[in-house]
Design a protein around this motif. Structure first.
Motif, mmCIF file in Angstrom:
data_model
loop_
_atom_site.group_PDB
_atom_site.id
_atom_site.type_symbol
_atom_site.label_atom_id
_atom_site.label_comp_id
_atom_site.label_asym_id
_atom_site.label_seq_id
_atom_site.Cartn_x
_atom_site.Cartn_y
_atom_site.Cartn_z
ATOM 1 N N GLY A 273 43.461 -19.022 33.438
ATOM 2 C CA GLY A 273 43.934 -19.217 32.075
ATOM 3 C C GLY A 273 42.713 -18.349 31.207
ATOM 4 N N ARG A 274 41.603 -18.542 31.610
ATOM 5 C CA ARG A 274 40.483 -18.091 30.792
ATOM 6 C C ARG A 274 40.362 -16.597 30.957
ATOM 7 N NH1 ARG A 274 38.448 -21.155 26.881
ATOM 8 N NH2 ARG A 274 37.401 -23.091 27.623
ATOM 9 N N LEU A 275 40.717 -16.221 32.158
ATOM 10 C CA LEU A 275 40.684 -14.606 32.388
ATOM 11 C C LEU A 275 42.082 -14.030 31.673
ATOM 12 C CD1 LEU A 275 39.982 -11.918 33.910
ATOM 13 C CD2 LEU A 275 41.232 -12.770 35.728
ATOM 14 N N ARG A 276 43.145 -14.568 31.459
ATOM 15 C CA ARG A 276 44.258 -13.976 30.954
ATOM 16 C C ARG A 276 43.791 -13.938 29.276
ATOM 17 N NH1 ARG A 276 47.345 -16.722 34.893
ATOM 18 N NH2 ARG A 276 47.252 -18.540 33.827
ATOM 19 N N GLU A 277 43.209 -14.789 28.834
ATOM 20 C CA GLU A 277 42.939 -15.028 27.357
ATOM 21 C C GLU A 277 41.671 -13.787 27.247
ATOM 22 O OE1 GLU A 277 41.546 -18.176 24.005
ATOM 23 O OE2 GLU A 277 40.921 -18.613 26.198
ATOM 24 N N ALA A 278 40.605 -13.846 28.038
ATOM 25 C CA ALA A 278 39.887 -12.823 27.892
ATOM 26 C C ALA A 278 40.319 -11.293 27.850
ATOM 27 C CB ALA A 278 38.759 -12.742 29.109
ATOM 28 N N ALA A 279 41.491 -11.122 28.878
ATOM 29 C CA ALA A 279 42.007 -9.780 28.793
ATOM 30 C C ALA A 279 42.898 -9.489 27.575
ATOM 31 C CB ALA A 279 43.042 -9.918 29.962
ATOM 32 N N GLU A 280 43.633 -10.429 26.956
ATOM 33 C CA GLU A 280 44.409 -10.450 25.664
ATOM 34 C C GLU A 280 43.434 -10.017 24.570
ATOM 35 O OE1 GLU A 280 46.494 -13.740 22.789
ATOM 36 O OE2 GLU A 280 46.860 -13.991 24.953
ATOM 37 N N VAL A 281 42.295 -10.694 24.463
ATOM 38 C CA VAL A 281 41.234 -10.622 23.329
ATOM 39 C C VAL A 281 40.221 -9.250 23.378
ATOM 40 C CG1 VAL A 281 39.369 -11.462 21.869
ATOM 41 C CG2 VAL A 281 41.185 -12.925 22.785
ATOM 42 N N LEU A 282 39.777 -8.990 24.757
ATOM 43 C CA LEU A 282 38.582 -7.936 24.643
ATOM 44 C C LEU A 282 39.381 -6.742 25.680
ATOM 45 C CD1 LEU A 282 35.950 -10.148 26.227
ATOM 46 C CD2 LEU A 282 36.214 -9.653 23.892
ATOM 47 N N GLY A 283 40.587 -6.770 26.181
ATOM 48 C CA GLY A 283 41.192 -5.781 27.132
ATOM 49 C C GLY A 283 40.889 -5.798 28.319
ATOM 50 N N PRO A 284 41.200 -4.812 29.242
ATOM 51 C CA PRO A 284 40.892 -4.840 30.667
ATOM 52 C C PRO A 284 39.317 -4.488 30.933
ATOM 53 C CG PRO A 284 41.844 -2.946 30.006
ATOM 54 C CD PRO A 284 41.728 -3.614 28.969
ATOM 55 N N VAL A 285 38.601 -5.536 30.849
ATOM 56 C CA VAL A 285 37.137 -5.210 30.812
ATOM 57 C C VAL A 285 36.503 -6.159 31.849
ATOM 58 C CG1 VAL A 285 36.810 -3.918 28.714
ATOM 59 C CG2 VAL A 285 36.389 -6.485 29.136
ATOM 60 N N VAL A 286 37.256 -7.288 32.402
ATOM 61 C CA VAL A 286 36.474 -8.217 32.974
ATOM 62 C C VAL A 286 36.626 -7.989 34.731
ATOM 63 C CG1 VAL A 286 36.421 -10.738 33.612
ATOM 64 C CG2 VAL A 286 36.898 -9.982 31.275
ATOM 65 N N PHE A 287 35.522 -7.872 35.244
ATOM 66 C CA PHE A 287 35.464 -7.802 36.645
ATOM 67 C C PHE A 287 34.806 -9.181 37.287
ATOM 68 C CE2 PHE A 287 35.539 -3.534 35.374
ATOM 69 C CZ PHE A 287 35.945 -2.792 36.434
ATOM 70 N N HIS A 288 35.479 -9.702 38.229
ATOM 71 C CA HIS A 288 34.878 -11.116 38.593
ATOM 72 C C HIS A 288 34.242 -10.979 39.860
ATOM 73 C CE1 HIS A 288 35.934 -15.699 39.064
ATOM 74 N NE2 HIS A 288 34.782 -15.362 39.036
ATOM 75 N N GLY A 289 33.132 -10.973 39.894
ATOM 76 C CA GLY A 289 32.377 -10.704 41.268
ATOM 77 C C GLY A 289 32.211 -12.097 42.040
ATOM 78 N N TYR A 290 32.215 -12.295 43.491
ATOM 79 C CA TYR A 290 31.965 -13.419 44.095
ATOM 80 C C TYR A 290 31.035 -13.104 45.007
ATOM 81 C CZ TYR A 290 32.644 -16.859 47.647
ATOM 82 O OH TYR A 290 32.290 -17.761 48.685
ATOM 83 N N GLY A 291 30.039 -13.940 45.146
ATOM 84 C CA GLY A 291 28.839 -13.735 46.176
ATOM 85 C C GLY A 291 28.023 -14.958 46.114
#
Length: 482
Positions: A273-291
């Motif tokens: 839900g947080r990711l969808r909200e971020a994409a809606e407000v900021l655009g397609p800029v979120v890269f989610h890294g896992y390590g």
């Protein structure tokens, strides 16, 4: 055979020549000038007899001098220990054990406290520059750095990374970039750095930016969104908490973030839900890294990935059941990984090393699954559990279920003593804008999917979740308040 680290970094700076690689304090620093700073720092360390195997603690920020000192310490083959801001006194002293030298640009008592030689960064960089390429003295099997965990379960653990592992790392080698990293690299024209380059995440994304032909732009303090606008940043690292605040700020009082192309979320899972909200407000800029500190990067989701997916892991990864056997796609289990740059154990902790580093694999103690297409989905932590009537229930699924409720923005659960069941669920919730979560409604919501044992018996509303010094949700503090 690839040259020993940090030789490839010296090559990157040499190839950059007159191109600006750092913007710091209103000043532009070229690759050639930064390479000269590395040479000076190498000589400065040599003057004090620092060489292979010596422990060197870095109490530094993010300027070009800090970068030069860290790379120089690797050139001479030292065992580098990064000390991030925000640690408690006991945590800092724990990190500084077994080091003979401290390099600092922090002029306060904490830098000099304790035994050992303290070198001021300015003095280190005042050594003469002979102009010759420094000879890399690091040996493959030597300890290159001790990478400390967040300390969320107590004192930070020190993960050992050798020079061979650093040489095999992907950040400074474009030919080794997996597709998601290659897509990210193309967006790092102006990479905003803050905090300390002694941070594993900040330094590795910094090296990636340099290898991609980008510029490191320093921000102090890193106030968002102001710093993104002021420095025309195209990319930066961000925690989930800071991303949440940035999204809220943009909703309330938007500013022009037209230059922004990538925000790399690091440190903790990002709810769909947080990711969808971020994409809606900021655009397609979120890269989610896992390590993990122990492994380095395991997988990365690009902005095009389905919400909640961590993309296609470019490393060896197995999902195993409790007996250690691999499970088929779609089945939850514990993640075991092998990465080129993984650690080789914990510093002076053989029993814990044997538990986590086994037969060439690293036991992540994270739970997840691979779907039919090979995408990775996390579902929780092995040890993050609530034991109800002697049955083990993982916190991750409960938190995700709570966070999916319309009244909840973020949710975290901890175990609390219960006279009837042994333990029960205590939910800490950040409400969604304009909503007031109700315990009875949330209990029914969780029960409908996970059963009554997972339903919270207590509910605490938070304005924001407390964070550790590493920017991760601090469940120890939550549990202490239960």
């Amino acid at each position: 055979m690839a040259e020993q680290f940090p030789g490839p970094v010296l090559d990157l700076l040499d190839a950059a020549g007159g191109r600006t690689v750092f913007e710091h304090g209103g000043e532009e620093v070229s690759g050639a000038r930064l390479l000269g700073m590395v040479r000076r720092a190498v000589r400065g360390l040599g003057k004090h007899g620092v060489g292979p195997g010596d422990g060197v603690a870095m109490l530094l920020g993010v300027g070009p001098g800090a970068f030069a000192a860290i790379i120089a310490a690797h050139v001479v083959g030292a065992r580098v220990v990064g000390v991030r801001p925000g640690l408690t006194g006991p945590q800092r002293e724990h990190l500084l054990r077994d080091v003979a030298v401290r390099v600092t640009d922090r002029f306060d008592d904490s830098a000099a406290h304790g035994a050992g030689l303290v070198l001021a960064l300015d003095d280190l960089l005042s050594a003469p520059d002979g102009g010759e390429r420094p000879r890399v003295r690091a040996r493959p099997g030597d300890v290159a750095r001790l990478l400390h965990t967040s300390g969320s379960t107590g004192l930070p653990k020190a993960c050992v990374q050798t020079y061979a592992a650093m040489t095999a790392g992907w950040a400074h080698r474009p030919e080794a970039w997996p597709p998601a990293v290659r897509e990210l690299a193309g967006r790092l024209d102006r990479f905003l750095v803050f905090g300390t380059l002694a941070s594993q995440v900040m330094m590795e994304y910094g090296l990636l930016a340099l290898a991609a032909g980008g510029t490191l732009v320093t921000a102090d303090p890193p106030v968002l969104p102001d710093a993104l606008v002021r420095y025309r940043a195209t990319a930066s690292v961000i925690t989930v908490a800071r991303l949440t605040k940035l999204v809220a700020s943009q909703r309330a009082s938007p500013v022009d973030l037209g230059s922004l192309r990538a925000l790399m979320v690091s440190g903790s899972p990002l709810e769909p839900g947080r990711l969808r909200e971020a994409a809606e407000v900021l655009g397609p800029v979120v890269f989610h890294g896992y390590g993990q500190t122990e492994t380095g990067m395991i997988s990365m989701a690009t902005p095009d990935e389905p919400a909640g997916s961590l993309g296609l892991p470019p490393v060896d990864l197995e999902i195993r059941d409790r007996s250690g056997r691999p499970v088929p796609p779609g089945t939850d289990g514990e993640l075991f990984v092998r990465t080129p740059a993984q650690g080789s154990g914990y510093w002076r902790e053989p029993d814990l090393s044997a538990e986590v580093f086994t037969d060439g694999w690293v036991r992540t103690r994270d739970l997840g699954r691979l779907d039919a297409s090979g995408r990775l989905w996390l579902t929780g932590r092995v040890r993050d559990v609530v034991i109800v009537n002697a049955n083990v229930y993982y916190a991750g699924p409960v938190e995700r279920r709570l966070a999916a409720h319309r009244s909840v923005a973020e949710a975290y659960v901890v175990a609390v003593p219960d006279d009837s069941t042994g333990e029960a669920v205590h939910a800490f919730v950040v409400p969604a804008a304009g909503r007031l979560p109700d315990l009875g409604e949330l209990r029914a919501w969780v029960t409908a999917e996970l059963g009554g044992a997972c339903a919270p018996t207590r509910l605490t509303l938070l304005d924001e979740v407390p964070l550790t010094a590493a920017g991760k949700p601090d469940k120890r503090r939550l549990a202490a308040g239960s």
